[in-house]
Write an enzyme that holds these catalytic residues in place. Structure first.
Site, short mmCIF file in Angstrom:
data_model
loop_
_atom_site.label_atom_id
_atom_site.label_comp_id
_atom_site.label_asym_id
_atom_site.label_seq_id
_atom_site.Cartn_x
_atom_site.Cartn_y
_atom_site.Cartn_z
N ASP A 9 0.89 -1.16 0.00
CA ASP A 9 0.00 0.00 0.00
C ASP A 9 0.93 1.21 0.00
OD1 ASP A 9 -1.56 2.16 0.68
OD2 ASP A 9 -2.56 1.19 2.38
N TYR A 37 1.31 -0.79 15.28
CA TYR A 37 0.31 -0.97 14.24
C TYR A 37 0.50 0.06 13.13
CZ TYR A 37 -4.05 -1.37 11.76
OH TYR A 37 -4.98 -1.54 10.76
N LYS A 53 -3.08 -3.24 8.31
CA LYS A 53 -3.12 -4.70 8.24
C LYS A 53 -2.22 -5.18 7.10
CE LYS A 53 -5.51 -7.19 11.21
NZ LYS A 53 -4.71 -7.30 12.43
C1 F6R Z 1 -7.29 -0.92 7.97
C2 F6R Z 1 -7.11 0.44 7.49
C3 F6R Z 1 -8.10 1.47 7.84
C4 F6R Z 1 -7.52 2.51 8.81
C5 F6R Z 1 -8.55 3.57 9.22
C6 F6R Z 1 -7.93 4.67 10.08
O1 F6R Z 1 -6.24 -1.75 7.56
O2 F6R Z 1 -6.15 0.73 6.81
O3 F6R Z 1 -9.29 0.91 8.33
O4 F6R Z 1 -7.03 1.86 9.95
O5 F6R Z 1 -9.11 4.18 8.07
O6 F6R Z 1 -6.87 5.20 9.40
P1 F6R Z 1 -6.03 6.46 9.92
O7 F6R Z 1 -5.55 6.10 11.28
O8 F6R Z 1 -4.93 6.58 8.90
O9 F6R Z 1 -6.96 7.62 9.92
MG MG Z 2 -3.99 2.09 3.26
MG MG Z 3 -4.59 -2.44 2.09
#
Ligand code: F6R
Ligand code: MG
Ligand code: MG
Length: 369
Positions: free
Chosen positions: A11, A233, A236
């Protein structure tokens, strides 16, 4: 001459949010891999996407863990990241956890699955790419493909499959592995891989009597765990898998069959929720609702002297319409639990998302009772 199929994903910026890959990143990756092909590093390539992940599917003759091929993938992601930064895409460069390439893409953030093999008379191979989940999401479908006769009719009907398959299972926390033979060690295998956050199927091998030699893996899964690399973290892992099929291996239809059941996997919103795995076609891989639901794209290729003939967008077929509908019903049901388990992951698994930071803030306020 042996052919290697390498799938490497990362990503490097979402469009919009964490949902999809911007067309300019796909274009940039195609250009980069085309130049790698002209230089003779790879024989062929296909650039795909799954949710916000850029997926590089490459063939070559350099074997697994090739420095040149991994470096080409790394440079491709670095190039795409530059565009992602220009466009201010979300989380630009998110999965590139190292500053510079160090010889092998493993441990640097991107996920990787590879198979090296002697091409058979005809070599059908499927590539599965999941978004918003972790490698354990492949345990159930890969188990079904190679060890469950209720899924794979060939296990009871095809005499070259009757000896079963060997599973290489990794303990991703302890960095250990174990080989388990099915059918005789089926229950031991299940007792491990049911704990899908810790024990993950890394590879599957044929056993004696198969047309494919015993030392040639026929399935491989990316087991890279981002939080174990980054120490916190950072999203994923969004795993990929490669599965060879037909002629003494599970048929294409037997390999696809497990995805007709949208089983519950860990991931979805903030990598912290259990939800259904929804099979989709390439054009429907964008994640939306609650950053999901978790998706899997399945592309078919015939490998012809190292060339990728394809893809066939297999999980996009209408035969998976009921699985999609069921997945959406399960998504409704799971969502209604809000922040409660078992929709939200168990406390143990939350240790690997944002929970430690939340606990840090309030830990002083706990009083003895
Ligand atoms: C799961 C994922 C999303 C983010 C969520 C919060 O793998 O990538 O669900 O965890 O959108 O993202 P932030 O913390 O970047 O605002
Ligand atoms: Mg992403
Ligand atoms: Mg992804």
């Amino acid at each position: 001459m042996k052919t290697t199929l390498t799938v490497i994903k990362a990503d490097v910026g979402g469009f919009t949010g964490h949902s999809d890959v911007h067309p300019k990143l796909i274009e940039s990756a195609q250009k980069s891999l085309e130049s790698g092909k002209k230089k003779g590093i790879i024989l062929d390539y296909h650039v795909a996407k799954s949710g916000d992940d850029l997926e590089l599917i490459m063939t070559h003759t350099r074997g697994t863990d090739s420095k040149e091929v991994h470096e080409l993938a790394w440079d491709t992601f670095v190039g795409a990241t530059a565009i992602a930064k220009d466009l201010k895409l979300y989380g630009a460069g998110q999965d590139l956890l190292a500053d510079a390439f160090s010889g092998n893409i493993k441990g640097m953030g991107p996920g990787c699955a590879e198979l090296e093999f002697e091409e058979r008379k005809s070599e059908p191979i499927l590539v599965f790419m999941m978004d918003k989940t972790d490698p354990g999401a492949f345990n159930l479908p890969v188990f079904k493909m190679f060890a469950d006769p209720f899924n794979t009719a060939g296990l009871t009907i095809d005499p070259t499959m009757i000896n079963g398959f060997r599973f290489e299972v990794w303990d991703v926390y302890e960095n250990k592995r174990i080989m388990l033979d099915t059918p005789e060690e089926l229950y031991t295998l299940l007792s491990l891989i049911g704990t899908k956050s810790k024990y993950v199927i890394k590879r599957v091998y044929p056993r004696a009597g198969n047309k494919v030699p015993e030392n040639e893996a026929v399935a491989a899964v990316s087991t890279d765990k981002l939080h174990l690399i980054a120490g916190e973290y950072v999203g994923k892992d969004d795993p990929v898998a490669i599965v060879r099929c037909q002629s003494g291996l599970p048929s294409q239809g037997e390999v696809l069959e497990p995805f007709a059941f949208p089983h519950l996997v860990a991931g979805w919103m903030r990598g912290s929720h259990n939800g259904p795995l929804m099979p989709v076609g390439q054009k429907n891989s964008m994640t939306t609702r609650f950053d999901g639901p978790t998706r899997v794209v399945g592309l078919g290729f015939q490998i012809a002297n190292g060339k990728l003939v394809g893809p066939a967008d297999l999980l996009g077929d209408i035969a998976f319409d009921n699985a999609r509908k069921k997945a959406l019903e399960i998504a409704d049901y799971m969502r209604r639990h809000g922040p409660f388990e078992p929709h939200r992951l168990s406390a143990e698994e939350m240790e690997y998302t944002s929970m430690p930071k939340v606990m840090e803030k309030i830990k002083e306020r706990f009083e003895k009772i």
